[in-house]
Design a protein around this motif. Structure first.
Motif, PDB file in Angstrom:
ATOM      1  N   ASP A   1       0.869  -1.179   0.000  1.00  0.00           N
ATOM      2  CA  ASP A   1       0.000   0.000   0.000  1.00  0.00           C
ATOM      3  C   ASP A   1       0.906   1.229   0.000  1.00  0.00           C
ATOM      4  O   ASP A   1       1.471   1.605   1.027  1.00  0.00           O
ATOM      5  N   PHE A   2       1.058   1.838  -1.176  1.00  0.00           N
ATOM      6  CA  PHE A   2       1.920   3.004  -1.324  1.00  0.00           C
ATOM      7  C   PHE A   2       1.193   4.247  -0.818  1.00  0.00           C
ATOM      8  O   PHE A   2       0.058   4.500  -1.203  1.00  0.00           O
ATOM      9  N   GLY A   3       1.863   5.015   0.035  1.00  0.00           N
ATOM     10  CA  GLY A   3       1.239   6.193   0.630  1.00  0.00           C
ATOM     11  C   GLY A   3       0.133   5.773   1.588  1.00  0.00           C
ATOM     12  O   GLY A   3      -0.961   6.308   1.561  1.00  0.00           O
ATOM     13  N   CYS A   4       0.430   4.811   2.442  1.00  0.00           N
ATOM     14  CA  CYS A   4      -0.578   4.159   3.287  1.00  0.00           C
ATOM     15  C   CYS A   4      -1.194   5.062   4.347  1.00  0.00           C
ATOM     16  O   CYS A   4      -2.235   4.737   4.910  1.00  0.00           O
ATOM     17  N   GLY A   5      -0.574   6.192   4.646  1.00  0.00           N
ATOM     18  CA  GLY A   5      -1.127   7.072   5.671  1.00  0.00           C
ATOM     19  C   GLY A   5      -1.277   6.355   6.991  1.00  0.00           C
ATOM     20  O   GLY A   5      -0.374   5.662   7.441  1.00  0.00           O
ATOM     21  N   ASP A   6      -2.445   6.476   7.594  1.00  0.00           N
ATOM     22  CA  ASP A   6      -2.680   5.856   8.901  1.00  0.00           C
ATOM     23  C   ASP A   6      -3.120   4.400   8.793  1.00  0.00           C
ATOM     24  O   ASP A   6      -3.505   3.785   9.772  1.00  0.00           O
ATOM     25  N   GLY A   7      -3.068   3.837   7.588  1.00  0.00           N
ATOM     26  CA  GLY A   7      -3.370   2.420   7.406  1.00  0.00           C
ATOM     27  C   GLY A   7      -4.811   2.094   7.062  1.00  0.00           C
ATOM     28  O   GLY A   7      -5.222   0.940   7.135  1.00  0.00           O
ATOM     29  N   PHE A   8      -5.597   3.071   6.657  1.00  0.00           N
ATOM     30  CA  PHE A   8      -7.007   2.849   6.338  1.00  0.00           C
ATOM     31  C   PHE A   8      -7.182   1.714   5.322  1.00  0.00           C
ATOM     32  O   PHE A   8      -7.895   0.743   5.579  1.00  0.00           O
ATOM     33  N   PHE A   9      -6.530   1.812   4.171  1.00  0.00           N
ATOM     34  CA  PHE A   9      -6.634   0.761   3.154  1.00  0.00           C
ATOM     35  C   PHE A   9      -5.831  -0.466   3.563  1.00  0.00           C
ATOM     36  O   PHE A   9      -6.236  -1.593   3.310  1.00  0.00           O
ATOM     37  N   THR A  10      -4.693  -0.253   4.197  1.00  0.00           N
ATOM     38  CA  THR A  10      -3.815  -1.354   4.601  1.00  0.00           C
ATOM     39  C   THR A  10      -4.567  -2.357   5.458  1.00  0.00           C
ATOM     40  O   THR A  10      -4.497  -3.569   5.218  1.00  0.00           O
ATOM     41  N   ARG A  11      -5.254  -1.868   6.470  1.00  0.00           N
ATOM     42  CA  ARG A  11      -5.991  -2.766   7.378  1.00  0.00           C
ATOM     43  C   ARG A  11      -7.100  -3.524   6.642  1.00  0.00           C
ATOM     44  O   ARG A  11      -7.309  -4.708   6.881  1.00  0.00           O
ATOM     45  N   ALA A  12      -7.786  -2.853   5.742  1.00  0.00           N
ATOM     46  CA  ALA A  12      -8.852  -3.520   4.989  1.00  0.00           C
ATOM     47  C   ALA A  12      -8.276  -4.611   4.083  1.00  0.00           C
ATOM     48  O   ALA A  12      -8.838  -5.703   3.986  1.00  0.00           O
ATOM     49  N   LEU A  13      -7.155  -4.331   3.450  1.00  0.00           N
ATOM     50  CA  LEU A  13      -6.514  -5.319   2.583  1.00  0.00           C
ATOM     51  C   LEU A  13      -5.989  -6.511   3.379  1.00  0.00           C
ATOM     52  O   LEU A  13      -6.030  -7.641   2.921  1.00  0.00           O
ATOM     53  N   ALA A  14      -5.528  -6.239   4.591  1.00  0.00           N
ATOM     54  CA  ALA A  14      -4.933  -7.289   5.431  1.00  0.00           C
ATOM     55  C   ALA A  14      -5.948  -8.351   5.849  1.00  0.00           C
ATOM     56  O   ALA A  14      -5.569  -9.459   6.219  1.00  0.00           O
ATOM     57  N   ARG A  15      -7.231  -8.042   5.764  1.00  0.00           N
ATOM     58  CA  ARG A  15      -8.261  -9.024   6.144  1.00  0.00           C
ATOM     59  C   ARG A  15      -8.213 -10.266   5.256  1.00  0.00           C
ATOM     60  O   ARG A  15      -8.616 -11.341   5.678  1.00  0.00           O
ATOM     61  N   ASN A  16      -7.729 -10.099   4.013  1.00  0.00           N
ATOM     62  CA  ASN A  16      -7.731 -11.221   3.067  1.00  0.00           C
ATOM     63  C   ASN A  16      -6.365 -11.562   2.486  1.00  0.00           C
ATOM     64  O   ASN A  16      -6.249 -12.556   1.780  1.00  0.00           O
ATOM     65  N   ALA A  17      -5.366 -10.736   2.728  1.00  0.00           N
ATOM     66  CA  ALA A  17      -4.035 -10.972   2.167  1.00  0.00           C
ATOM     67  C   ALA A  17      -3.157 -11.747   3.147  1.00  0.00           C
ATOM     68  O   ALA A  17      -3.391 -11.744   4.349  1.00  0.00           O
ATOM     69  N   ARG A  18      -2.145 -12.394   2.597  1.00  0.00           N
ATOM     70  CA  ARG A  18      -1.164 -13.063   3.461  1.00  0.00           C
ATOM     71  C   ARG A  18      -0.358 -12.028   4.232  1.00  0.00           C
ATOM     72  O   ARG A  18      -0.101 -12.176   5.419  1.00  0.00           O
ATOM     73  N   ARG A  19       0.033 -10.955   3.534  1.00  0.00           N
ATOM     74  CA  ARG A  19       0.863  -9.919   4.149  1.00  0.00           C
ATOM     75  C   ARG A  19       0.626  -8.609   3.424  1.00  0.00           C
ATOM     76  O   ARG A  19       0.454  -8.591   2.203  1.00  0.00           O
ATOM     77  N   VAL A  20       0.610  -7.509   4.180  1.00  0.00           N
ATOM     78  CA  VAL A  20       0.479  -6.182   3.579  1.00  0.00           C
ATOM     79  C   VAL A  20       1.585  -5.296   4.140  1.00  0.00           C
ATOM     80  O   VAL A  20       1.820  -5.269   5.349  1.00  0.00           O
ATOM     81  N   ILE A  21       2.255  -4.584   3.254  1.00  0.00           N
ATOM     82  CA  ILE A  21       3.307  -3.646   3.629  1.00  0.00           C
ATOM     83  C   ILE A  21       2.797  -2.245   3.315  1.00  0.00           C
ATOM     84  O   ILE A  21       2.459  -1.944   2.167  1.00  0.00           O
ATOM     85  N   GLY A  22       2.716  -1.412   4.332  1.00  0.00           N
ATOM     86  CA  GLY A  22       2.285  -0.033   4.155  1.00  0.00           C
ATOM     87  C   GLY A  22       3.475   0.893   4.157  1.00  0.00           C
ATOM     88  O   GLY A  22       4.285   0.858   5.082  1.00  0.00           O
ATOM     89  N   LEU A  23       3.609   1.698   3.116  1.00  0.00           N
ATOM     90  CA  LEU A  23       4.727   2.635   2.985  1.00  0.00           C
ATOM     91  C   LEU A  23       4.205   4.063   3.000  1.00  0.00           C
ATOM     92  O   LEU A  23       3.251   4.386   2.301  1.00  0.00           O
ATOM     93  N   ASP A  24       4.850   4.909   3.781  1.00  0.00           N
ATOM     94  CA  ASP A  24       4.501   6.325   3.801  1.00  0.00           C
ATOM     95  C   ASP A  24       5.720   7.117   4.241  1.00  0.00           C
ATOM     96  O   ASP A  24       6.527   6.628   5.031  1.00  0.00           O
ATOM     97  N   ASN A  25       5.848   8.349   3.735  1.00  0.00           N
ATOM     98  CA  ASN A  25       6.997   9.167   4.123  1.00  0.00           C
ATOM     99  C   ASN A  25       6.733   9.996   5.377  1.00  0.00           C
ATOM    100  O   ASN A  25       7.609  10.709   5.839  1.00  0.00           O
ATOM    101  N   SER A  26       5.542   9.889   5.946  1.00  0.00           N
ATOM    102  CA  SER A  26       5.204  10.648   7.149  1.00  0.00           C
ATOM    103  C   SER A  26       5.379   9.790   8.397  1.00  0.00           C
ATOM    104  O   SER A  26       4.673   8.788   8.574  1.00  0.00           O
ATOM    105  N   GLU A  27       6.299  10.179   9.242  1.00  0.00           N
ATOM    106  CA  GLU A  27       6.514   9.446  10.494  1.00  0.00           C
ATOM    107  C   GLU A  27       5.261   9.446  11.364  1.00  0.00           C
ATOM    108  O   GLU A  27       4.939   8.447  12.009  1.00  0.00           O
ATOM    109  N   GLU A  28       4.539  10.550  11.371  1.00  0.00           N
ATOM    110  CA  GLU A  28       3.336  10.651  12.196  1.00  0.00           C
ATOM    111  C   GLU A  28       2.227   9.746  11.659  1.00  0.00           C
ATOM    112  O   GLU A  28       1.522   9.106  12.437  1.00  0.00           O
ATOM    113  N   GLN A  29       2.078   9.676  10.356  1.00  0.00           N
ATOM    114  CA  GLN A  29       1.074   8.775   9.783  1.00  0.00           C
ATOM    115  C   GLN A  29       1.402   7.321  10.130  1.00  0.00           C
ATOM    116  O   GLN A  29       0.514   6.558  10.516  1.00  0.00           O
ATOM    117  N   ILE A  30       2.659   6.950  10.014  1.00  0.00           N
ATOM    118  CA  ILE A  30       3.062   5.576  10.357  1.00  0.00           C
ATOM    119  C   ILE A  30       2.858   5.321  11.841  1.00  0.00           C
ATOM    120  O   ILE A  30       2.429   4.243  12.246  1.00  0.00           O
TER     121      ILE A  30
END
Length: 116
Positions: free
Chosen positions: A44-73
């Motif tokens: 998940d490129f530009g994952c922010g606070d993980g909104f899409f990441t968490r939804a994708l993780a419900r069905n994926a083996r693994r999800v990697i969220g990338l973001d350049n904002s330390e606060e968002q991560i």
């Protein structure tokens, strides 16, 4: 020049996750376009606070969220799931993780050139 400072905007931006268009239109569309995630690694490129990441993780083996904002991560890691890894990373520089599927919602507008 940075268009937005998501380290400062992180808390406010997280509140957009409850917007009806994001929750009931954009999220289901992203999930549908991603397809069958069973056994797959998703980035998940530009994952922010993980909104899409968490939804994708419900069905994926693994999800990697990338973001350049330390606060968002930092916010994303507050709701960490066992199959999610978050990384602080400028997605336009350096090597990227290998994956079966990549999602890039709300990111293209931050590119500076076609070659970036």
């Amino acid at each position: 020049m940075q268009l937005n400072n998501y380290n400062e905007l992180a808390e406010d931006y997280s509140r957009t996750n409850t917007k009806p268009d994001k929750h009931y239109s954009i999220l289901p569309t992203v999930i549908e376009l991603a397809g069958n995630l069973s056994g797959k690694v998703v980035v998940d490129f530009g994952c922010g606070d993980g909104f899409f990441t968490r939804a994708l993780a419900r069905n994926a083996r693994r999800v990697i969220g990338l973001d350049n904002s330390e606060e968002q991560i930092r916010l994303a890691k507050q709701k960490l799931e066992h199959n999610i890894e978050y990384r602080i990373q400028d997605i336009f520089r350096g090597s990227l993780p290998k994956s079966d599927i990549a999602i890039v919602p709300f990111v293209v507008n931050y590119t500076k050139t076609v070659n970036q």
